[in-house]
Write a protein that holds these residues in place. Sequence first.
Motif, PDB file in Angstrom:
ATOM      1  N   PHE A   1     -16.154  -1.432   3.921  1.00  0.00           N
ATOM      2  CA  PHE A   1     -15.557  -0.589   4.953  1.00  0.00           C
ATOM      3  C   PHE A   1     -14.865   0.563   4.240  1.00  0.00           C
ATOM      4  N   VAL A   2     -15.453   1.752   4.322  1.00  0.00           N
ATOM      5  CA  VAL A   2     -14.898   2.938   3.665  1.00  0.00           C
ATOM      6  C   VAL A   2     -14.222   3.789   4.730  1.00  0.00           C
ATOM      7  N   ILE A   3     -12.974   4.167   4.480  1.00  0.00           N
ATOM      8  CA  ILE A   3     -12.263   5.034   5.410  1.00  0.00           C
ATOM      9  C   ILE A   3     -11.834   6.293   4.656  1.00  0.00           C
TER      10      ILE A   3
ATOM     11  N   GLN B   1       1.052  19.181   1.671  1.00  0.00           N
ATOM     12  CA  GLN B   1       2.455  19.552   1.841  1.00  0.00           C
ATOM     13  C   GLN B   1       3.189  18.628   2.805  1.00  0.00           C
ATOM     14  N   SER B   2       2.608  18.411   3.985  1.00  0.00           N
ATOM     15  CA  SER B   2       3.306  17.639   5.020  1.00  0.00           C
ATOM     16  C   SER B   2       3.032  16.144   4.946  1.00  0.00           C
ATOM     17  N   GLY B   3       1.911  15.748   4.336  1.00  0.00           N
ATOM     18  CA  GLY B   3       1.555  14.331   4.290  1.00  0.00           C
ATOM     19  C   GLY B   3       0.942  13.836   5.588  1.00  0.00           C
ATOM     20  N   LYS B   4       0.587  14.758   6.477  1.00  0.00           N
ATOM     21  CA  LYS B   4       0.002  14.378   7.766  1.00  0.00           C
ATOM     22  C   LYS B   4      -1.521  14.413   7.697  1.00  0.00           C
ATOM     23  N   VAL B   5      -2.151  13.523   8.468  1.00  0.00           N
ATOM     24  CA  VAL B   5      -3.608  13.440   8.511  1.00  0.00           C
ATOM     25  C   VAL B   5      -4.155  14.621   9.310  1.00  0.00           C
ATOM     26  N   ARG B   6      -5.188  15.246   8.774  1.00  0.00           N
ATOM     27  CA  ARG B   6      -5.873  16.337   9.479  1.00  0.00           C
ATOM     28  C   ARG B   6      -7.142  15.772  10.100  1.00  0.00           C
ATOM     29  N   GLY B   7      -7.289  15.945  11.398  1.00  0.00           N
ATOM     30  CA  GLY B   7      -8.491  15.463  12.084  1.00  0.00           C
ATOM     31  C   GLY B   7      -8.494  13.953  12.204  1.00  0.00           C
ATOM     32  N   SER B   8      -9.676  13.417  12.398  1.00  0.00           N
ATOM     33  CA  SER B   8      -9.837  11.974  12.554  1.00  0.00           C
ATOM     34  C   SER B   8     -10.492  11.411  11.300  1.00  0.00           C
ATOM     35  N   PRO B   9      -9.993  10.289  10.775  1.00  0.00           N
ATOM     36  CA  PRO B   9     -10.613   9.698   9.586  1.00  0.00           C
ATOM     37  C   PRO B   9     -12.075   9.310   9.848  1.00  0.00           C
TER      38      PRO B   9
ATOM     39  N   ASP C   1      -3.143   2.107  -1.720  1.00  0.00           N
ATOM     40  CA  ASP C   1      -2.962   0.652  -1.766  1.00  0.00           C
ATOM     41  C   ASP C   1      -2.446   0.114  -0.438  1.00  0.00           C
ATOM     42  N   THR C   2      -1.497   0.813   0.171  1.00  0.00           N
ATOM     43  CA  THR C   2      -0.955   0.403   1.462  1.00  0.00           C
ATOM     44  C   THR C   2      -2.037   0.447   2.526  1.00  0.00           C
ATOM     45  N   LEU C   3      -2.829   1.508   2.506  1.00  0.00           N
ATOM     46  CA  LEU C   3      -3.929   1.650   3.459  1.00  0.00           C
ATOM     47  C   LEU C   3      -4.934   0.507   3.292  1.00  0.00           C
ATOM     48  N   ARG C   4      -5.306   0.202   2.061  1.00  0.00           N
ATOM     49  CA  ARG C   4      -6.267  -0.875   1.774  1.00  0.00           C
ATOM     50  C   ARG C   4      -5.748  -2.214   2.294  1.00  0.00           C
TER      51      ARG C   4
ATOM     52  N   ARG D   1     -13.590 -10.416   5.745  1.00  0.00           N
ATOM     53  CA  ARG D   1     -12.824  -9.648   4.767  1.00  0.00           C
ATOM     54  C   ARG D   1     -13.753  -8.678   4.031  1.00  0.00           C
ATOM     55  N   PRO D   2     -14.042  -7.525   4.645  1.00  0.00           N
ATOM     56  CA  PRO D   2     -14.882  -6.557   3.930  1.00  0.00           C
ATOM     57  C   PRO D   2     -14.090  -5.914   2.794  1.00  0.00           C
ATOM     58  N   MET D   3     -14.818  -5.367   1.830  1.00  0.00           N
ATOM     59  CA  MET D   3     -14.160  -4.609   0.775  1.00  0.00           C
ATOM     60  C   MET D   3     -13.717  -3.286   1.392  1.00  0.00           C
ATOM     61  N   VAL D   4     -12.427  -3.037   1.440  1.00  0.00           N
ATOM     62  CA  VAL D   4     -11.889  -1.823   2.052  1.00  0.00           C
ATOM     63  C   VAL D   4     -11.669  -0.788   0.955  1.00  0.00           C
ATOM     64  N   LEU D   5     -12.323   0.356   1.107  1.00  0.00           N
ATOM     65  CA  LEU D   5     -12.193   1.444   0.142  1.00  0.00           C
ATOM     66  C   LEU D   5     -11.602   2.671   0.833  1.00  0.00           C
ATOM     67  N   PRO D   6     -10.304   2.889   0.687  1.00  0.00           N
ATOM     68  CA  PRO D   6      -9.718   4.087   1.267  1.00  0.00           C
ATOM     69  C   PRO D   6      -9.928   5.292   0.348  1.00  0.00           C
ATOM     70  N   VAL D   7     -10.381   6.397   0.931  1.00  0.00           N
ATOM     71  CA  VAL D   7     -10.576   7.633   0.187  1.00  0.00           C
ATOM     72  C   VAL D   7      -9.645   8.673   0.822  1.00  0.00           C
TER      73      VAL D   7
END
Length: 98
Positions: A9-11, A18-26, A71-74, A88-94
């Motif tokens: 599962f790749v997200i 600068q702001s640390g906010k997500v742009r758009g939808s993952p 790490d927190t996201l994973r 339990r899929p392997m979670v790969l946050p990018v």
Amino acid sequence: QALAQDGIFVIITVVDNQSGKVRGSPDIISRGFVYLKESQQLLYDARQLAIKIVGETTANMHPVNWEYVRDTLRERIGKFLFSKTEKRPMVLPVIVEV
């Protein structure tokens, strides 16, 4: 062996540096985990959770420790997916910083 059993599962999340906010939808790429067309609600919930996690972890962090955010996201996405599917899929946050 873990990939063969529960998949991957790749997200992919674009975050404002600068702001640390997500742009758009993952974006989500899932292989061997769930059939995407049948799991639209699960994917929507995972996207919303990812936006929330990134926002919470980067809120008071200057400069941002991207390794900690990944790490927190994973960890939290993995727990969420297990609670919904009992897999339990392997979670790969990018995280892409812009």
